[in-house]
Scaffold this motif. Structure first.
Motif, PDB file in Angstrom:
ATOM      1  N   SER A   3      11.668 -13.438  12.282  1.00 48.92           N
ATOM      2  CA  SER A   3      12.307 -13.063  13.441  1.00 48.92           C
ATOM      3  C   SER A   3      12.896 -14.469  13.945  1.00 48.92           C
ATOM      4  O   SER A   3      13.922 -14.466  14.602  1.00 48.92           O
ATOM      5  CB  SER A   3      11.101 -12.805  14.487  1.00 48.92           C
ATOM      6  OG  SER A   3      10.116 -13.862  14.728  1.00 48.92           O
TER       7      SER A   3
ATOM      8  N   SER B 260       8.158  -6.195   7.810  1.00 50.45           N
ATOM      9  CA  SER B 260       7.509  -4.958   8.287  1.00 50.45           C
ATOM     10  C   SER B 260       8.359  -3.804   7.749  1.00 50.45           C
ATOM     11  O   SER B 260       8.068  -2.868   8.042  1.00 50.45           O
ATOM     12  CB  SER B 260       6.751  -4.921   9.532  1.00 50.45           C
ATOM     13  OG  SER B 260       7.933  -5.117  10.638  1.00 50.45           O
ATOM     14  N   ILE B 261       9.866  -4.052   7.289  1.00 52.83           N
ATOM     15  CA  ILE B 261      10.493  -2.937   7.307  1.00 52.83           C
ATOM     16  C   ILE B 261      10.530  -2.476   5.682  1.00 52.83           C
ATOM     17  O   ILE B 261      10.494  -3.011   4.989  1.00 52.83           O
ATOM     18  CB  ILE B 261      11.958  -3.691   7.624  1.00 52.83           C
ATOM     19  CG1 ILE B 261      12.181  -4.138   8.885  1.00 52.83           C
ATOM     20  CG2 ILE B 261      12.976  -2.405   7.141  1.00 52.83           C
ATOM     21  CD1 ILE B 261      12.056  -3.145  10.231  1.00 52.83           C
TER      22      ILE B 261
ATOM     23  N   LYS C  53      11.354  -9.023  16.400  1.00 52.10           N
ATOM     24  CA  LYS C  53       9.834  -9.128  16.497  1.00 52.10           C
ATOM     25  C   LYS C  53       9.246  -9.928  15.285  1.00 52.10           C
ATOM     26  O   LYS C  53       8.390 -10.834  15.354  1.00 52.10           O
ATOM     27  CB  LYS C  53       9.059  -7.697  16.753  1.00 52.10           C
ATOM     28  CG  LYS C  53       9.300  -7.204  18.168  1.00 52.10           C
ATOM     29  CD  LYS C  53       8.795  -5.722  18.063  1.00 52.10           C
ATOM     30  CE  LYS C  53       8.923  -4.863  19.387  1.00 52.10           C
ATOM     31  NZ  LYS C  53       8.172  -3.762  19.465  1.00 52.10           N
ATOM     32  N   THR C  54       9.431  -9.351  14.010  1.00 51.67           N
ATOM     33  CA  THR C  54       8.900  -9.752  13.001  1.00 51.67           C
ATOM     34  C   THR C  54       9.649  -9.909  11.619  1.00 51.67           C
ATOM     35  O   THR C  54       9.698 -10.420  10.558  1.00 51.67           O
ATOM     36  CB  THR C  54       7.880  -8.692  12.402  1.00 51.67           C
ATOM     37  OG1 THR C  54       8.531  -7.493  12.133  1.00 51.67           O
ATOM     38  CG2 THR C  54       6.701  -8.525  13.499  1.00 51.67           C
TER      39      THR C  54
ATOM     40  N   ASN D 179      14.680   4.896   7.521  1.00 59.18           N
ATOM     41  CA  ASN D 179      13.276   4.362   7.578  1.00 59.18           C
ATOM     42  C   ASN D 179      12.363   5.100   6.650  1.00 59.18           C
ATOM     43  O   ASN D 179      12.173   6.288   6.657  1.00 59.18           O
ATOM     44  CB  ASN D 179      12.733   4.395   9.194  1.00 59.18           C
ATOM     45  CG  ASN D 179      11.551   3.794   9.157  1.00 59.18           C
ATOM     46  OD1 ASN D 179      10.865   3.427   8.335  1.00 59.18           O
ATOM     47  ND2 ASN D 179      11.079   3.379  10.337  1.00 59.18           N
TER      48      ASN D 179
ATOM     49  N   ASP E 112      12.285  -9.080   8.913  1.00 58.99           N
ATOM     50  CA  ASP E 112      12.066  -7.771   7.739  1.00 58.99           C
ATOM     51  C   ASP E 112      10.870  -7.582   7.179  1.00 58.99           C
ATOM     52  O   ASP E 112      10.807  -6.702   6.297  1.00 58.99           O
ATOM     53  CB  ASP E 112      13.416  -8.051   6.710  1.00 58.99           C
ATOM     54  CG  ASP E 112      13.103  -9.039   5.713  1.00 58.99           C
ATOM     55  OD1 ASP E 112      12.366 -10.083   6.080  1.00 58.99           O
ATOM     56  OD2 ASP E 112      13.532  -9.137   4.725  1.00 58.99           O
TER      57      ASP E 112
ATOM     58  N   LYS F 219       9.299   4.775   6.079  1.00 52.53           N
ATOM     59  CA  LYS F 219       7.834   5.101   6.820  1.00 52.53           C
ATOM     60  C   LYS F 219       8.072   6.518   7.618  1.00 52.53           C
ATOM     61  O   LYS F 219       7.056   7.293   7.293  1.00 52.53           O
ATOM     62  CB  LYS F 219       7.443   4.027   7.759  1.00 52.53           C
ATOM     63  CG  LYS F 219       7.250   2.766   7.002  1.00 52.53           C
ATOM     64  CD  LYS F 219       6.836   1.665   8.001  1.00 52.53           C
ATOM     65  CE  LYS F 219       6.625   0.259   7.524  1.00 52.53           C
ATOM     66  NZ  LYS F 219       6.184  -0.845   8.465  1.00 52.53           N
TER      67      LYS F 219
ATOM     68  N   SER G 103      16.633   0.195  16.773  1.00 52.78           N
ATOM     69  CA  SER G 103      15.297   0.247  16.603  1.00 52.78           C
ATOM     70  C   SER G 103      14.913  -0.910  15.442  1.00 52.78           C
ATOM     71  O   SER G 103      13.829  -1.491  15.394  1.00 52.78           O
ATOM     72  CB  SER G 103      14.601   1.555  16.012  1.00 52.78           C
ATOM     73  OG  SER G 103      15.271   1.976  14.718  1.00 52.78           O
ATOM     74  N   LEU G 104      16.038  -0.885  14.426  1.00 54.65           N
ATOM     75  CA  LEU G 104      15.931  -2.009  13.379  1.00 54.65           C
ATOM     76  C   LEU G 104      16.003  -3.360  14.157  1.00 54.65           C
ATOM     77  O   LEU G 104      15.355  -4.317  13.846  1.00 54.65           O
ATOM     78  CB  LEU G 104      16.757  -1.587  12.438  1.00 54.65           C
ATOM     79  CG  LEU G 104      17.136  -2.457  11.240  1.00 54.65           C
ATOM     80  CD1 LEU G 104      15.618  -2.468  10.388  1.00 54.65           C
ATOM     81  CD2 LEU G 104      18.165  -2.396  10.247  1.00 54.65           C
TER      82      LEU G 104
ATOM     83  N   GLU H  11      12.745  -4.641  15.599  1.00 54.71           N
ATOM     84  CA  GLU H  11      11.787  -4.847  14.629  1.00 54.71           C
ATOM     85  C   GLU H  11      12.300  -6.387  14.045  1.00 54.71           C
ATOM     86  O   GLU H  11      11.187  -7.300  14.017  1.00 54.71           O
ATOM     87  CB  GLU H  11      11.922  -4.050  13.478  1.00 54.71           C
ATOM     88  CG  GLU H  11      11.109  -2.631  13.650  1.00 54.71           C
ATOM     89  CD  GLU H  11       9.669  -2.811  14.122  1.00 54.71           C
ATOM     90  OE1 GLU H  11       8.977  -3.765  13.546  1.00 54.71           O
ATOM     91  OE2 GLU H  11       9.203  -2.296  15.127  1.00 54.71           O
TER      92      GLU H  11
END
Length: 341
Positions: free
Chosen positions: A184, A171-172, A166-167, A148, A169, A150, A159-160, A163
């Motif tokens: 998603s 926000s990755i 949810k959204t 990550n 890729d 970030k 955790s990936l 994500e």
């Protein structure tokens, strides 16, 4: 009086072994010093001259630091797992476990005769399950993590996946292979294989097609330093370039951290520079060139974009990835005239 080296050496080497003279115990009253040699391959009938050439130098230094009051850790081990041991077993028609144990016993006998100050209670063998279980553990950890950007660290693959659910890729920010963006909804509609393939683009230990040095005679892939002039160093067999599925490590994700970490090490400048070159991180620009008389473009990376004004043509090798649509590229090297800008 003649120096009876056989008798004297045997006497004192036995004394060192029985008394465990070079055994190292924790001692907070003395500064610690660690001397590590490159482990030999126990893939032959005994040591060759290159082994003691290096070991004698490090042993002298170990003894010197010990006399200076340091608590010196000077271990020895055997790189006993892989192609050298396997090939020696094939050549002699014996099981590698048998030949490896016998060769190690012979190596140990010769090392003891030289009189090195190794702490043999800390001997390591890479073929020992108690050792390689940790390399397997490390591989599994890398397979189950992604990097990550970030947070600037590796995180669990779960955790990936969360994500993605949810959204997608969007926000990755990760070190990964190139792929088409997805939402998603796209992720949730993927089957298990499609999801596994997508995650493979992010895993730190991942599988991908790569051009490798394949040796048909040895039946294995060879590293660049195991090949010379298209011939395997071991055995002298023909080696060919072949694209095969390989396990790879996404070490580029750690390049900045590795480089920053070098500044914290008390190493010589020359050794640090060697490590920087091995890490191989370069900063520059990616530039798209148009080809005269064609619609296609090709990307190049350069660390010196300020010199591009002098470029009049470029030569591409047939194995260049991503340019197979160019005519003749798979048949021979080609010189490509580029458009001036």
């Amino acid at each position: 009086m003649d120096y009876n080296f056989k008798e004297i050496e045997r006497k004192w080497q036995n004394a060192w072994m029985q008394n465990k003279t070079y055994k190292v115990e924790p001692d907070e009253s003395r500064p610690k010093f660690y001397v590590l040699d490159m482990f030999p391959y126990p893939s032959g009938a005994g040591l060759h001259v290159g082994h003691p050439l290096g070991y004698i130098a490090s042993d002298i230094y170990s003894r010197y630091k010990r006399l200076c009051g340091f608590n010196v850790l000077h271990p020895m081990g055997y790189d006993a797992f892989g192609l050298p041991a396997e090939q020696y077993a094939i050549q002699t028609g014996q099981h590698p476990a048998v030949t490896t144990d016998r060769n190690i016993a012979r190596y140990r006998e010769q090392l003891d005769k030289i009189g090195f100050s190794f702490d043999w209670d800390r001997e390591m063998r890479t073929s020992d399950p108690d050792y390689y279980k940790w390399t397997q553990w490390a591989f599994i950890r890398m397979f189950n993590h992604w990097y990550n950007k970030k947070t600037d660290k590796a995180e669990p693959i779960e955790s990936l996946i969360a994500e993605f659910e949810k959204t997608g890729d969007s926000s990755i920010d990760a070190t990964c292979n190139e792929h088409n963006s997805f939402t998603s909804t796209d992720w949730l509609s993927m089957n298990e294989k499609e999801k596994a393939d997508m995650l493979m683009n992010y895993r730190i230990a991942y599988q991908a097609d790569a051009t490798v040095n394949w040796c048909p005679a040895l039946g294995t892939v060879l590293a660049n330093d195991e090949v010379k002039d298209g011939i395997s160093v071991r055995g002298g067999y023909a080696v060919e370039q072949r694209k095969m599925k390989q396990w790879l490590l996404r070490v580029t994700a750690y390049a900045p951290r590795l480089l920053d970490g070098l500044n914290k090490l008390e190493w010589s400048d020359s050794l640090k520079e060697m490590q920087r070159n091995w890490i191989g991180r370069s900063e520059g620009a990616e530039i798209a060139f148009k080809i005269k008389g064609m619609k296609e473009q090709f990307l190049i990376f350069t660390t010196r974009p300020d010199t591009l004004w002098g470029v009049t043509f470029m030569v591409l090798a047939p194995e260049v990835n991503g340019l197979k649509t160019l005519p003749l590229l798979n048949k021979k090297r080609m010189s490509i005239p580029i458009l001036k800008r």
